[in-house]
Design a protein around this motif. Structure first.
Motif, short mmCIF file in Angstrom:
data_model
loop_
_atom_site.label_atom_id
_atom_site.label_comp_id
_atom_site.label_asym_id
_atom_site.label_seq_id
_atom_site.Cartn_x
_atom_site.Cartn_y
_atom_site.Cartn_z
N ALA A 192 9.19 2.75 34.40
CA ALA A 192 10.32 3.67 34.36
C ALA A 192 11.17 3.46 33.11
CB ALA A 192 11.18 3.49 35.61
N ASP A 193 11.44 2.21 32.76
CA ASP A 193 12.25 1.93 31.57
C ASP A 193 11.57 2.43 30.30
OD1 ASP A 193 14.17 0.79 33.13
OD2 ASP A 193 13.57 -1.29 32.72
N SER A 194 10.25 2.26 30.22
CA SER A 194 9.52 2.69 29.03
C SER A 194 9.51 4.20 28.89
CB SER A 194 8.08 2.16 29.08
OG SER A 194 8.05 0.76 29.08
N VAL A 195 9.30 4.90 30.00
CA VAL A 195 9.18 6.36 29.95
C VAL A 195 10.53 7.03 29.79
CG1 VAL A 195 8.46 8.40 31.24
CG2 VAL A 195 7.02 6.35 31.26
N PHE A 196 11.51 6.58 30.60
CA PHE A 196 12.80 7.27 30.61
C PHE A 196 13.86 6.59 29.74
CE2 PHE A 196 10.83 8.17 34.80
CZ PHE A 196 10.62 9.53 34.60
N GLY A 197 13.59 5.39 29.29
CA GLY A 197 14.58 4.68 28.50
C GLY A 197 14.18 4.45 27.06
N SER A 198 13.20 5.19 26.56
CA SER A 198 12.76 5.00 25.17
C SER A 198 13.86 5.39 24.20
CB SER A 198 11.50 5.84 24.90
OG SER A 198 11.81 7.23 24.96
N ARG A 199 13.83 4.78 23.00
CA ARG A 199 14.77 5.11 21.93
C ARG A 199 13.98 5.41 20.66
NH1 ARG A 199 17.09 5.38 25.88
NH2 ARG A 199 19.06 4.46 26.55
N PRO A 200 14.05 6.62 20.12
CA PRO A 200 14.77 7.77 20.67
C PRO A 200 14.12 8.28 21.96
CG PRO A 200 13.42 8.46 18.83
CD PRO A 200 13.34 6.96 18.86
N PRO A 204 12.56 15.85 26.96
CA PRO A 204 12.63 16.07 28.41
C PRO A 204 11.73 17.19 28.89
CG PRO A 204 14.66 16.79 27.32
CD PRO A 204 13.87 16.03 26.31
N ASP A 205 11.44 18.18 28.03
CA ASP A 205 10.52 19.25 28.43
C ASP A 205 9.13 18.69 28.67
OD1 ASP A 205 12.33 21.42 28.39
OD2 ASP A 205 12.19 21.51 26.20
N ALA A 206 8.71 17.77 27.79
CA ALA A 206 7.38 17.16 27.95
C ALA A 206 7.32 16.33 29.23
CB ALA A 206 7.06 16.29 26.74
N LEU A 207 8.39 15.57 29.50
CA LEU A 207 8.41 14.75 30.70
C LEU A 207 8.51 15.60 31.97
CD1 LEU A 207 10.73 11.81 29.58
CD2 LEU A 207 8.25 11.79 29.85
N ILE A 218 14.82 14.94 34.89
CA ILE A 218 14.49 14.10 33.73
C ILE A 218 15.77 13.70 32.99
CG2 ILE A 218 13.25 13.97 31.54
CD1 ILE A 218 11.46 14.02 34.03
N ASN A 219 16.66 14.65 32.81
CA ASN A 219 17.93 14.34 32.14
C ASN A 219 18.70 13.27 32.89
OD1 ASN A 219 17.50 16.23 30.09
ND2 ASN A 219 18.48 17.88 31.24
N TYR A 220 18.70 13.34 34.21
CA TYR A 220 19.39 12.34 35.02
C TYR A 220 18.75 10.97 34.84
CZ TYR A 220 20.97 9.76 39.13
OH TYR A 220 21.46 8.79 39.97
N LEU A 221 17.41 10.93 34.91
CA LEU A 221 16.71 9.66 34.78
C LEU A 221 16.90 9.04 33.41
CD1 LEU A 221 13.41 10.59 36.67
CD2 LEU A 221 15.18 9.02 37.44
N GLN A 222 16.85 9.87 32.35
CA GLN A 222 17.06 9.35 31.00
C GLN A 222 18.47 8.80 30.82
OE1 GLN A 222 15.75 12.73 28.60
NE2 GLN A 222 13.86 11.61 28.09
N LYS A 223 19.43 9.44 31.47
CA LYS A 223 20.81 9.01 31.37
C LYS A 223 21.04 7.67 32.02
CE LYS A 223 25.54 10.53 32.46
NZ LYS A 223 26.37 11.59 33.07
#
Length: 225
Positions: A192-200, A204-207, A218-223
């Motif tokens: 989860a951290d790798s997929v939703f917490g990547s920098r940059p 989100p469309d791809a995810l 996706i926006n919620y998870l990335q946040k």
């Protein structure tokens, strides 16, 4: 005929040698000396696959010792678990030996989230509590899950590079486990951290398309990663 048999034997010998060579390089390199105690060389610009070695004349017993694995880790976090790693960075004497260990503490219903060790297989020994543990077979078209409820004294093995996890199924009890890994630096990639917490951040469309959910999810998870 003798020449043909000799040629066939030679090809067989070469094939076996190549297979053995491939197997040898599937794990940490074999040490070329009794030990290679890691020493910090932050100023040295040369990158090595491992650590620089201390002069054997200055090596001491303390280079092979870690104190405090009996101390419970702090599980006051969102996952309700904590991992105390014992790798070459904690015990310099582990450098080049190809092994590592870790203590995992779980709060009631705590989770060690799905993750991967890209460079090591793992054997998990439950010391206290009951854990639901399992791994996914990446090569299986249905992503088959192998999982069991584990009790104290049980051991579960996670193959190298496969997604695995542990969940404390005791709603009012803590749990403790020891992990033994086949690398001094197995690496930890939390899914989860790798997929939703990547920098940059990933697009989100791809995810959203990959996970088949609305982009707002996706926006919620990335946040929150």
């Amino acid at each position: 005929m003798a020449s043909s048999s000799s040629s066939s034997a030679l090809r067989c010998s070469i094939t076996i040698s190549l297979l053995l060579l491939a197997f040898t390089y599937a794990s940490d390199p074999t040490q070329l000396q009794d030990f290679c105690v890691a020493v910090s060389e932050a100023a040295n610009p040369v990158f090595v696959n491992g650590e620089f070695c201390k002069n054997p004349a200055t090596v001491a017993a303390d280079d092979f010792v870690f104190h405090g694995l009996n101390v419970p880790g702090n599980t006051s976090n969102e996952e309700g678990s904590t991992v105390t790693h014992i790798f070459a960075s904690q015990i310099p004497g582990l450098n080049t030996l190809g092994v590592g260990t870790a203590r995992i503490d779980f709060a009631p219903y705590g989770l060690n989230p799905p993750h991967v060790h890209p460079r090591a297989s793992e054997a998990l020994l439950v010391l206290e509590g009951n854990l639901y543990a399992g791994f996914l077979v990446a090569s299986d078209p249905e992503n088959k899950l192998f999982a069991r409820i584990l009790s104290p004294g049980d051991v579960f093995v996670f193959p190298q590079g496969l997604v695995h996890f542990q969940l404390n199924v005791g709603n009012d009890t803590t749990a403790v486990a020891l992990a033994f890994l086949g690398s001094q630096n197995p690496g930890v990639v939390t899914v989860a951290d790798s997929v939703f917490g990547s920098r940059p951040s990933m697009d989100p469309d791809a995810l959203a398309k990959a996970f088949r959910v609305d982009k707002s999810v996706i926006n919620y998870l990335q946040k929150h990663h």
